[in-house]
Design a protein around this motif. Structure first.
Motif, PDB file in Angstrom:
ATOM      1  N   PRO A  23       0.756  -1.355   0.106  1.00  0.00           N
ATOM      2  CA  PRO A  23       0.189  -0.052   0.169  1.00  0.00           C
ATOM      3  C   PRO A  23       1.081   1.335   0.129  1.00  0.00           C
ATOM      4  CG  PRO A  23      -1.068  -1.354   2.083  1.00  0.00           C
ATOM      5  CD  PRO A  23       0.185  -2.403   1.359  1.00  0.00           C
ATOM      6  N   ALA A  24       1.856   1.400   0.437  1.00  0.00           N
ATOM      7  CA  ALA A  24       3.310   2.850   0.541  1.00  0.00           C
ATOM      8  C   ALA A  24       3.863   2.631  -0.874  1.00  0.00           C
ATOM      9  CB  ALA A  24       4.348   2.336   1.996  1.00  0.00           C
ATOM     10  N   ILE A  25       3.767   1.315  -1.400  1.00  0.00           N
ATOM     11  CA  ILE A  25       4.048   1.539  -3.014  1.00  0.00           C
ATOM     12  C   ILE A  25       3.080   2.423  -3.429  1.00  0.00           C
ATOM     13  CG2 ILE A  25       5.021   0.833  -4.682  1.00  0.00           C
ATOM     14  CD1 ILE A  25       6.524  -1.064  -2.531  1.00  0.00           C
ATOM     15  N   ALA A  26       2.063   1.873  -3.724  1.00  0.00           N
ATOM     16  CA  ALA A  26       0.392   2.447  -3.983  1.00  0.00           C
ATOM     17  C   ALA A  26       0.543   3.578  -3.676  1.00  0.00           C
ATOM     18  CB  ALA A  26      -0.061   1.278  -3.625  1.00  0.00           C
ATOM     19  N   MET A 170      -2.860   4.301   2.566  1.00  0.00           N
ATOM     20  CA  MET A 170      -2.724   4.345   0.541  1.00  0.00           C
ATOM     21  C   MET A 170      -4.210   5.441   0.176  1.00  0.00           C
ATOM     22  SD  MET A 170      -3.083   1.640  -1.590  1.00  0.00           S
ATOM     23  CE  MET A 170      -4.874   1.186  -1.367  1.00  0.00           C
ATOM     24  N   LEU A 171      -5.899   4.917   0.715  1.00  0.00           N
ATOM     25  CA  LEU A 171      -6.454   5.556   0.627  1.00  0.00           C
ATOM     26  C   LEU A 171      -6.801   6.501   1.001  1.00  0.00           C
ATOM     27  CD1 LEU A 171      -9.351   2.501   2.013  1.00  0.00           C
ATOM     28  CD2 LEU A 171      -8.869   2.932  -0.796  1.00  0.00           C
ATOM     29  N   SER A 172      -6.222   7.347   1.502  1.00  0.00           N
ATOM     30  CA  SER A 172      -6.487   8.780   2.178  1.00  0.00           C
ATOM     31  C   SER A 172      -5.682   9.907   0.932  1.00  0.00           C
ATOM     32  CB  SER A 172      -4.843   9.337   3.399  1.00  0.00           C
ATOM     33  OG  SER A 172      -5.448   8.237   4.041  1.00  0.00           O
ATOM     34  N   VAL A 173      -4.665   9.060  -0.077  1.00  0.00           N
ATOM     35  CA  VAL A 173      -4.234   9.606  -1.699  1.00  0.00           C
ATOM     36  C   VAL A 173      -5.288   9.004  -2.270  1.00  0.00           C
ATOM     37  CG1 VAL A 173      -2.162   9.459  -2.705  1.00  0.00           C
ATOM     38  CG2 VAL A 173      -1.482   9.341   0.001  1.00  0.00           C
ATOM     39  N   LEU A 174      -5.136   8.275  -3.314  1.00  0.00           N
ATOM     40  CA  LEU A 174      -5.895   7.706  -3.997  1.00  0.00           C
ATOM     41  C   LEU A 174      -8.072   8.370  -3.407  1.00  0.00           C
ATOM     42  CD1 LEU A 174      -6.817   5.480  -6.013  1.00  0.00           C
ATOM     43  CD2 LEU A 174      -8.031   3.889  -4.571  1.00  0.00           C
ATOM     44  N   ILE A 175      -8.443   9.082  -2.594  1.00  0.00           N
ATOM     45  CA  ILE A 175      -9.330  10.114  -2.883  1.00  0.00           C
ATOM     46  C   ILE A 175      -9.558  10.917  -3.424  1.00  0.00           C
ATOM     47  CG2 ILE A 175     -11.402  10.951  -0.906  1.00  0.00           C
ATOM     48  CD1 ILE A 175     -10.847   8.139   0.786  1.00  0.00           C
ATOM     49  N   GLY A 176      -8.009  11.077  -2.786  1.00  0.00           N
ATOM     50  CA  GLY A 176      -7.626  13.000  -3.500  1.00  0.00           C
ATOM     51  C   GLY A 176      -7.426  12.646  -4.699  1.00  0.00           C
ATOM     52  N   ALA A 177      -6.545  11.763  -5.147  1.00  0.00           N
ATOM     53  CA  ALA A 177      -5.970  11.293  -6.580  1.00  0.00           C
ATOM     54  C   ALA A 177      -7.593  11.412  -7.482  1.00  0.00           C
ATOM     55  CB  ALA A 177      -5.205  10.199  -6.356  1.00  0.00           C
ATOM     56  N   VAL A 178      -8.311  10.551  -7.184  1.00  0.00           N
ATOM     57  CA  VAL A 178      -9.700  10.241  -8.084  1.00  0.00           C
ATOM     58  C   VAL A 178     -10.667  11.301  -7.860  1.00  0.00           C
ATOM     59  CG1 VAL A 178     -11.851   9.475  -7.866  1.00  0.00           C
ATOM     60  CG2 VAL A 178     -10.133   7.852  -7.537  1.00  0.00           C
ATOM     61  N   CYS A 179     -10.868  12.609  -6.946  1.00  0.00           N
ATOM     62  CA  CYS A 179     -11.097  13.797  -6.790  1.00  0.00           C
ATOM     63  C   CYS A 179     -10.083  14.862  -7.539  1.00  0.00           C
ATOM     64  CB  CYS A 179     -11.956  14.312  -5.405  1.00  0.00           C
ATOM     65  SG  CYS A 179     -12.428  13.490  -4.869  1.00  0.00           S
ATOM     66  N   ASN A 180      -9.620  14.729  -7.733  1.00  0.00           N
ATOM     67  CA  ASN A 180      -8.510  15.688  -8.630  1.00  0.00           C
ATOM     68  C   ASN A 180      -8.932  15.498 -10.467  1.00  0.00           C
ATOM     69  OD1 ASN A 180      -6.198  17.851  -9.123  1.00  0.00           O
ATOM     70  ND2 ASN A 180      -5.263  16.277  -9.608  1.00  0.00           N
ATOM     71  N   ILE A 181      -9.015  13.991 -10.429  1.00  0.00           N
ATOM     72  CA  ILE A 181      -9.039  13.554 -12.196  1.00  0.00           C
ATOM     73  C   ILE A 181     -10.760  13.476 -12.651  1.00  0.00           C
ATOM     74  CG2 ILE A 181      -9.065  11.463 -13.694  1.00  0.00           C
ATOM     75  CD1 ILE A 181      -7.439  10.425 -11.348  1.00  0.00           C
ATOM     76  N   ILE A 182     -11.322  13.450 -11.715  1.00  0.00           N
ATOM     77  CA  ILE A 182     -12.686  14.544 -12.014  1.00  0.00           C
ATOM     78  C   ILE A 182     -12.786  16.104 -11.832  1.00  0.00           C
ATOM     79  CG2 ILE A 182     -15.226  13.546 -11.162  1.00  0.00           C
ATOM     80  CD1 ILE A 182     -14.759  10.949  -9.889  1.00  0.00           C
ATOM     81  N   LEU A 183     -12.035  16.303 -10.593  1.00  0.00           N
ATOM     82  CA  LEU A 183     -12.691  18.106 -11.608  1.00  0.00           C
ATOM     83  C   LEU A 183     -11.998  18.643 -12.034  1.00  0.00           C
ATOM     84  CD1 LEU A 183     -12.859  17.930  -7.312  1.00  0.00           C
ATOM     85  CD2 LEU A 183     -14.810  18.307  -8.893  1.00  0.00           C
ATOM     86  N   ASP A 184     -11.107  17.918 -12.699  1.00  0.00           N
ATOM     87  CA  ASP A 184      -9.337  18.551 -13.212  1.00  0.00           C
ATOM     88  C   ASP A 184     -10.796  19.393 -14.458  1.00  0.00           C
ATOM     89  OD1 ASP A 184      -7.279  19.582 -12.566  1.00  0.00           O
ATOM     90  OD2 ASP A 184      -6.600  17.826 -12.909  1.00  0.00           O
ATOM     91  N   PRO A 185     -10.699  18.277 -15.136  1.00  0.00           N
ATOM     92  CA  PRO A 185     -11.395  18.918 -16.816  1.00  0.00           C
ATOM     93  C   PRO A 185     -12.611  19.667 -16.235  1.00  0.00           C
ATOM     94  CG  PRO A 185     -12.168  16.589 -15.852  1.00  0.00           C
ATOM     95  CD  PRO A 185     -11.022  16.782 -15.375  1.00  0.00           C
ATOM     96  N   PRO A 291       9.365   2.556  -5.005  1.00  0.00           N
ATOM     97  CA  PRO A 291       8.915   0.895  -5.073  1.00  0.00           C
ATOM     98  C   PRO A 291      10.084   1.452  -3.250  1.00  0.00           C
ATOM     99  CG  PRO A 291       8.830   0.874  -7.446  1.00  0.00           C
ATOM    100  CD  PRO A 291       9.489   2.319  -7.008  1.00  0.00           C
ATOM    101  N   MET A 292      11.291   2.115  -3.943  1.00  0.00           N
ATOM    102  CA  MET A 292      12.275   1.474  -2.857  1.00  0.00           C
ATOM    103  C   MET A 292      11.550   2.457  -1.444  1.00  0.00           C
ATOM    104  SD  MET A 292      16.369   1.691  -3.772  1.00  0.00           S
ATOM    105  CE  MET A 292      16.104   2.007  -5.423  1.00  0.00           C
ATOM    106  N   GLN A 293      11.599   3.519  -1.821  1.00  0.00           N
ATOM    107  CA  GLN A 293      10.895   4.632  -0.897  1.00  0.00           C
ATOM    108  C   GLN A 293       9.813   3.988  -0.385  1.00  0.00           C
ATOM    109  OE1 GLN A 293      10.376   8.210  -3.027  1.00  0.00           O
ATOM    110  NE2 GLN A 293      12.250   9.024  -4.001  1.00  0.00           N
ATOM    111  N   GLY A 294       8.807   3.510  -0.574  1.00  0.00           N
ATOM    112  CA  GLY A 294       7.739   2.701  -0.622  1.00  0.00           C
ATOM    113  C   GLY A 294       7.827   1.789   1.109  1.00  0.00           C
ATOM    114  N   LEU A 295       9.192   0.812   0.128  1.00  0.00           N
ATOM    115  CA  LEU A 295       9.557  -0.510   1.283  1.00  0.00           C
ATOM    116  C   LEU A 295       9.756   0.591   1.986  1.00  0.00           C
ATOM    117  CD1 LEU A 295      11.588  -2.270  -1.444  1.00  0.00           C
ATOM    118  CD2 LEU A 295       9.961  -3.436   0.312  1.00  0.00           C
ATOM    119  N   GLY A 296      10.412   1.385   2.515  1.00  0.00           N
ATOM    120  CA  GLY A 296      11.496   2.391   3.704  1.00  0.00           C
ATOM    121  C   GLY A 296       9.909   2.614   4.805  1.00  0.00           C
TER     122      GLY A 296
END
Length: 454
Positions: A23-26, A170-185, A291-296
Motif C-alpha cells: 500500500p505504501a508503494i501504491a 493508501m486510501l487517503s491518497v487515492l481518494i484525493g487523486a480520484v477527486c482531482n481526476i474528476i474535478l480537473d476537466p 518502490p524503494m521509498q515505499g519499502l522504507g
C-alpha cells in the motif's frame, strides 16, 4: 484490524513488510500521478496550453518545498509515535500526534501568508518569465489558500501508516487523486477556469483527503487519536521530532535547488536538448525510486515499534530484509536501464532526437543506481530508530557536500563537459553510499547495544 499493535511484534517480518509496503508503494505512485494529472490537462488546453504548462511547471519547485514542510513534521513525529507505542506508552504517542497536528497547522498558516505575499518573486526566481508569470501566479494564488489541506493530508497520514494501517493510508491518497481526476476537466474546460481551475481542483481534492485523515485519527478505528488535551505545543515534544524530520526535509526541499543547478550547467554546456534530457532523467529516476521509498515507509512502523519494545532480533531482521529487497530492486532496475535506456526515455517523450540524446545520458546518470538500495535502506532505518544526527548527516553529505560541488567541478575534469555534469549524479551516489554504509555499521551496532536504555 486489531485495536493494538501486537501484530507489529508477532507477525512474520517478511509477510508484515509485504503487507505494509505494497500500500505504501501504491500511495507513492498514486501521489506521483496526482501531480501529473494537472499538467496533462493543462498541456492540452486550446490556444495557450504550452505556455500555461510551462507556467504551472515553474510552480513545482515551490510545491515541493511546501511538501517538504509536511515531511519535516510527519517523518519526525510518526517514528517517535511508533517507538512510544512499542514501549506501551500510548499517551506519549498521542502527545506526539497532538503536538504534530498543531505544529502542522501553525506552519500551514505561515506558508499560506508567505505564498500569497511573495509568490511572484519566488516564481521568477524559479524560472518564470514575463510570458508565463501570469499563469504561475494564477495557479499559486489559489494553491496557497489550500496549503493547510496539503499539509494535514501529507503530514497526518504518516501517523496512520505508523500504526500499521497501510491500506487506510493508501486510501487517503487515492481518494484525493480520484477527486482531482474528476474535478480537473470540469473546472479547466467545463467552467473555462484554465490554470485557476486546476489549482482549485487540487486544493478541493486535498481538502477531501484531509477530512478523511482527520476523521480516522479522531475516530474509533485508530489506536492513537488526536485529543484536545495534547494539542498544546510543548518544546520537549516538538523539538526532537523536528530534529528527526530535518533529514527528509533537506532531501525534499533541496531537490528544487539541485534541479536549478543541473539545468543551469547543462544549458551552458549542452543547450536546450541537454536540459530537456535532464527533465526525462530526473522523471525516470523519481519513478524508479518510488518502490524503494515505499519499502522504507513499510518497514518504518515495524522497526520503530520493535525498537521501542526492545526486540533487537526483530529490528535486525527487518533491516536485513529491507536491505536485501531494496538492493535487489535497485540492481534489477539498473540492469533494465543499462539494457533498454531508449524504452525508458520514450515513456516521457515522443521526440526522436531527444530520445536518442537521452539514451546515452541515462546510462551515465543512472550508472550507480545498482547500489542505491543500500542508501535508502540505511537512511530510512536511521529515521526509524530516531537517530536524527545520522539521518541529517547523510542527507547533507549527499546533496550539499557531494552533489552540488560535483555539478560544477566535473565538467572541468572531463573532455565532454555535458557528460561531466551528468556524471555528478553517479559520482555523488558512490561516495554517499560508501559514507552512509560505514556510518550505519557503527551507528546500528551502537543502537542495538543501547536498546535497553531507551
Amino acid at each position: 484490524m486489531e485495536k493494538n499493535n501486537d501484530f507489529l511484534a508477532e507477525e512474520p517480518v517478511g509477510r508484515l513488510l509485504w503487507k505494509l509496503s505494497v500500500p505504501a508503494i501504491a500511495a507513492q505512485i498514486i501521489n506521483l500521478l496526482y501531480n501529473m494529472v494537472d499538467r496533462i490537462y493543462i498541456g492540452h488546453m486550446p490556444s495557450d496550453g504550452a505556455l500555461a504548462l510551462t507556467g504551472v511547471g515553474v510552480c513545482m519547485p515551490v510545491i515541493m518545498i511546501v511538501s517538504a514542510f509536511a515531511a519535516l513534521i510527519s517523518n519526525g513525529g510518526a517514528p517517535r509515535a511508533s517507538m512510544a507505542m512499542g514501549k506501551g506508552d500510548n499517551d506519549a504517542a498521542e502527545q506526539i500526534l497532538g503536538n504534530s497536528f498543531s505544529l502542522q497547522a501553525v506552519i500551514s498558516v505561515i506558508l499560506t501568508a508567505v505564498l500569497l505575499l511573495y509568490n511572484r518573486p519566488l516564481l521568477l526566481t524559479f524560472g518564470a518569465s514575463e510570458n508565463t508569470i501570469a499563469y504561475s501566479t494564477a495557479y499559486m494564488n489559489i494553491y496557497a489558500v489550500g496549503t493547510i489541506f496539503v499539509q494535514l493530508t501529507l503530514g497526518m497520514n504518516a501517523f496512520i501508516t505508523a500504526q500499521g494501517f497501510a491500506k487506510t493510508g493508501m486510501l487517503s491518497v487515492l481518494i484525493g487523486a480520484v477527486c482531482n481526476i474528476i474535478l480537473d476537466p470540469v473546472f479547466i474546460y467545463g467552467l473555462g477556469m484554465g490554470v485557476r481551475g486546476a489549482a482549485l481542483a487540487t486544493i478541493l481534492s486535498q481538502a477531501v483527503s484531509a477530512v478523511w485523515v482527520l476523521r480516522f485519527l479522531t475516530g474509533e478505528k485508530t489506536i492513537i487519536r488526536i485529543r484536545m488535551k495534547y494539542v498544546k505545543l510543548q518544546k520537549e515534544v516538538v523539538l526532537p521530532g523536528l530534529a528527526l524530520g530535518l533529514a527528509p526535509f533537506i532531501m525534499q526541499a533541496s531537490e528544487s535547488v539541485i534541479i536549478v543547478c543541473f539545468n543551469s550547467s547543462l544549458l551552458k554546456y549542452g543547450g536546450d536538448v541537454a536540459v530537456g534530457a535532464m527533465t526525462i532523467l530526473s522523471s525516470a529516476m523519481q519513478f524508479s525510486m518510488l518502490p524503494m521509498q515505499g519499502l522504507g515507509q513499510g518497514a518504518q512502523p515495524i522497526t520503530s515499534y520493535n525498537y521501542g519494545a526492545k526486540n533487537k532480533e526483530r529490528v535486525r531482521k527487518t533491516f536485513r530484509l529491507l536491505l536485501t529487497v531494496s538492493l535487489s530492486y535497485s540492481v534489477i532496475v539498473w540492469a533494465l536501464i543499462m539494457l533498454f535506456p531508449g524504452a525508458f526515455a520514450a515513456i516521457f517523450s515522443s521526440d526522436a532526437a531527444l530520445v536518442a540524446y537521452t539514451e546515452w545520458a541515462l546510462r551515465i546518470y543512472a550508472a550507480a543506481m545498482c547500489i542505491f538500495g543500500a542508501q535508502i535502506a540505511c537512511q530510512m532505518t536511521f529515521i526509524s530508530l530516531g537517530n536524527a544526527k545520522a539521518s541529517i548527516m547523510v542527507a547533507v553529505m549527499r546533496k550539499f557536500i557531494l552533489l552540488l560541488p560535483l555539478i560544477y567541478l566535473l565538467p572541468h575534469l572531463t573532455p565532454d563537459k555535458t557528460m561531466g555534469v551528468y556524471l555528478a549524479e553517479p559520482a555523488a551516489d558512490v561516495l554517499a553510499v560508501t559514507f552512509t554504509v560505514i556510518l550505519f555499521f557503527f551507528q546500528f551496532r551502537k543502537a542495538m547495544a543501547q536498546i535497553e536504555e531507551i
